[in-house]
Design a protein around this motif. Structure first.
Motif, short mmCIF file in Angstrom:
data_model
loop_
_atom_site.label_atom_id
_atom_site.label_comp_id
_atom_site.label_asym_id
_atom_site.label_seq_id
_atom_site.Cartn_x
_atom_site.Cartn_y
_atom_site.Cartn_z
N LEU A 7 0.81 -1.22 0.00
CA LEU A 7 0.00 0.00 0.00
C LEU A 7 0.84 1.26 0.00
O LEU A 7 0.38 2.30 -0.46
N GLY A 8 2.07 1.21 0.53
CA GLY A 8 2.93 2.37 0.57
C GLY A 8 3.43 2.65 1.97
O GLY A 8 3.32 1.82 2.88
N LEU A 9 3.98 3.85 2.13
CA LEU A 9 4.54 4.24 3.42
C LEU A 9 3.44 4.74 4.34
O LEU A 9 2.58 5.53 3.93
N THR A 10 3.48 4.29 5.56
CA THR A 10 2.54 4.77 6.57
C THR A 10 3.22 5.65 7.61
O THR A 10 2.54 6.37 8.32
N GLU A 11 4.55 5.61 7.69
CA GLU A 11 5.26 6.40 8.68
C GLU A 11 6.71 6.56 8.24
O GLU A 11 7.35 5.59 7.81
N VAL A 12 7.23 7.77 8.32
CA VAL A 12 8.62 8.06 8.00
C VAL A 12 9.22 8.84 9.16
O VAL A 12 8.76 9.94 9.49
N LEU A 13 10.26 8.27 9.77
CA LEU A 13 10.96 8.90 10.89
C LEU A 13 12.42 9.10 10.54
O LEU A 13 12.88 8.72 9.45
N LEU A 14 13.16 9.70 11.46
CA LEU A 14 14.57 9.95 11.21
C LEU A 14 15.39 8.67 11.13
O LEU A 14 16.36 8.59 10.37
N ASP A 15 14.98 7.65 11.90
CA ASP A 15 15.76 6.42 11.95
C ASP A 15 15.05 5.21 11.35
O ASP A 15 15.57 4.10 11.39
N SER A 16 13.83 5.39 10.78
CA SER A 16 13.11 4.26 10.21
C SER A 16 11.98 4.75 9.33
O SER A 16 11.57 5.92 9.41
N MET A 17 11.45 3.83 8.50
CA MET A 17 10.25 4.07 7.71
C MET A 17 9.46 2.78 7.65
O MET A 17 10.03 1.68 7.62
N THR A 18 8.13 2.91 7.63
CA THR A 18 7.24 1.75 7.73
C THR A 18 6.46 1.60 6.43
O THR A 18 5.83 2.55 5.96
N VAL A 19 6.51 0.39 5.88
CA VAL A 19 5.79 0.04 4.65
C VAL A 19 4.65 -0.89 5.03
O VAL A 19 4.87 -1.90 5.73
N ARG A 20 3.43 -0.59 4.61
CA ARG A 20 2.28 -1.42 4.93
C ARG A 20 1.96 -2.35 3.77
O ARG A 20 1.89 -1.92 2.61
N VAL A 21 1.73 -3.63 4.12
CA VAL A 21 1.39 -4.67 3.15
C VAL A 21 0.01 -5.20 3.53
O VAL A 21 -0.28 -5.44 4.70
N VAL A 53 14.29 -2.87 10.98
CA VAL A 53 14.52 -2.18 12.25
C VAL A 53 13.18 -1.93 12.90
O VAL A 53 12.12 -2.07 12.29
N GLY A 54 13.24 -1.55 14.14
CA GLY A 54 11.99 -1.27 14.85
C GLY A 54 12.25 -1.08 16.32
O GLY A 54 13.21 -1.61 16.88
N GLY A 55 11.42 -0.28 16.95
CA GLY A 55 11.57 -0.04 18.37
C GLY A 55 12.67 0.96 18.65
O GLY A 55 13.31 1.53 17.75
N LEU A 56 12.93 1.22 19.87
CA LEU A 56 13.97 2.14 20.28
C LEU A 56 15.32 1.47 20.21
O LEU A 56 15.46 0.30 20.57
N PRO A 57 16.36 2.13 19.73
CA PRO A 57 17.69 1.52 19.70
C PRO A 57 18.18 1.23 21.12
O PRO A 57 17.88 1.96 22.06
N ALA A 58 18.93 0.14 21.21
CA ALA A 58 19.46 -0.26 22.52
C ALA A 58 20.53 0.72 22.97
O ALA A 58 21.44 1.08 22.21
N GLN A 59 20.45 1.19 24.15
CA GLN A 59 21.40 2.14 24.71
C GLN A 59 22.55 1.37 25.38
O GLN A 59 22.33 0.44 26.15
N ALA A 60 23.81 1.79 25.04
CA ALA A 60 24.98 1.16 25.66
C ALA A 60 25.07 1.57 27.13
O ALA A 60 24.87 2.73 27.47
N GLU A 61 25.37 0.60 27.93
CA GLU A 61 25.46 0.87 29.36
C GLU A 61 26.81 1.55 29.66
O GLU A 61 27.87 1.02 29.36
N GLU A 62 26.77 2.76 30.19
CA GLU A 62 27.96 3.51 30.54
C GLU A 62 28.27 3.30 32.01
O GLU A 62 27.37 3.20 32.84
#
Length: 355
Positions: free
Chosen positions: A262-276, A308-317
């Motif tokens: 169907l096309g793109l449903t969401e475009v973000l800085l770190d990902s984009m979502t394609v609906r099927v 990709v999906g979800g929040l990126p994992a943060q490295a433990e400092e």
């Protein structure tokens, strides 16, 4: 004095009946029977005729309804297990629906035929039916008010079955409960919930119902990739996975249309979502979605496209070091004005040689 003597003394003497009086009474009775036997015979024949016709009509109607139900069941069993049977309602649902409709129709027919015959029999005895009908109407109104919930449940069940709103095996949302229909009755509908529980829902309490097993269903899958991916390449991989799925068993019967991007449903800085999306057989939506996700993931992996999906994992400092960790605990002697410091101050030195 004995009881027999007392009874003989108290009872009046019987009046003797002469032969002429007995003959006169017998003649009167015979004449009365002769005058009315034709009426009795006519009334008896009418009643017998009414009962015979009513019973024959009831038997014929019930037999016709039974034959109709059996024919409906045979037609359902003939298509069961075939490709056409997969598109129609299952045989158990059709059997229960036809049996319920047949039971209602047979009961209604018997009530109407026998009720009419009973009224005609009463009319043959020259009984005024107006008060009886008025009393029956008042009693019916009273019963209707007293058992209105039961009447509401029964009428709702009849119309649900006649309109085929749902049946055995359908996944429905009845508002008060949701699940798979186990049994459809004239008063209560049984649903099996997602956790296996059985819900008994009164037909009169169902104000709206959503049937998820009639017509067709839509399987929707969202694919989230990196924003730097080539959209045409992503679309080609997804379309190829859908075409391959549509050619394999049993998905070629469960898919009622091509797999569409169907096309793109969401475009973000770190990902984009394609609906099927794909049109599927009712009740097979979840299975089609799982298989479609599997094939799309495998195709994207082969093409080197990462999902990709979800929040990126943060490295433990490591936690910052405590600046006071190497310092000693404060002491009361560090303050010259504290009582402890004053008590520990050495006495002033004196010269012992001086007088």
């Amino acid at each position: 004095m004995s009881w027999s003597v007392l009874a003989a003394a108290t009872d009046p003497e019987p009046i003797p009946v002469t032969l002429d009086e007995a003959a006169e009474k017998a003649t009167d009775a015979a004449s009365w029977v002769e005058e009315n036997w034709s009426t009795w015979l006519n009334t008896g024949l009418r009643i017998l005729l009414i009962l015979v016709v009513a019973l024959l009509l009831r038997w014929a109607v019930r037999r016709a309804l039974t034959k109709l139900i059996e024919r409906m069941n045979r037609s359902a069993q003939a298509v069961e297990g075939t490709a056409l049977g997969g598109l129609l309602v299952n045989a158990e649902r059709r059997r229960q629906r036809s049996e319920a409709i047949g039971s209602v129709l047979r009961s209604v027919a018997s009530f109407l035929i026998l009720g009419t015959a009973g009224l005609m029999v009463l009319g043959a005895f020259d009984i005024d039916l107006a008060p009886l009908l008025a009393s029956a109407g008042v009693a019916g109104v009273a019963i209707g008010f007293g058992a209105r919930n039961l009447v509401t449940d029964f009428l709702s069940g009849v119309f649900m079955i006649l309109e085929d709103q749902y049946g055995v095996g359908d996944s429905v949302d009845a508002g008060v409960a949701s699940g798979e229909v186990v049994e459809v009755g004239l008063r209560v509908t049984k649903l099996r919930g997602i956790d296996g529980e059985i819900w008994y829902v009164r037909n009169g309490e169902i104000k709206r119902i959503g049937n998820l097993s009639q017509g067709w269903a839509t399987a929707s899958v969202d694919v989230t990739v990196r924003p730097t991916e080539d959209l045409d390449r992503v679309q080609g991989v997804i379309a190829a996975a859908g075409e391959a799925m549509a050619k394999d068993e049993p998905w070629n019967e469960r898919l009622w249309g091509p797999v569409e991007v169907l096309g793109l449903t969401e475009v973000l800085l770190d990902s984009m979502t394609v609906r099927v999306s794909a049109k599927t057989m009712p009740g097979k939506k979840l299975g089609v979605e799982r298989e479609l996700r599997w094939r799309i993931k495998r195709g994207l992996d082969e093409a080197g496209i990462r999902i990709v999906g979800g929040l990126p994992a943060q490295a433990e400092e490591p936690a910052p070091a405590d600046p006071t960790a190497g310092m000693a605990a404060p002491s009361v002697f560090s303050s010259a004005t504290s009582p402890q410091s004053a008590a520990a101050t050495p006495l002033p030195r004196t010269d012992l040689n001086k007088p």
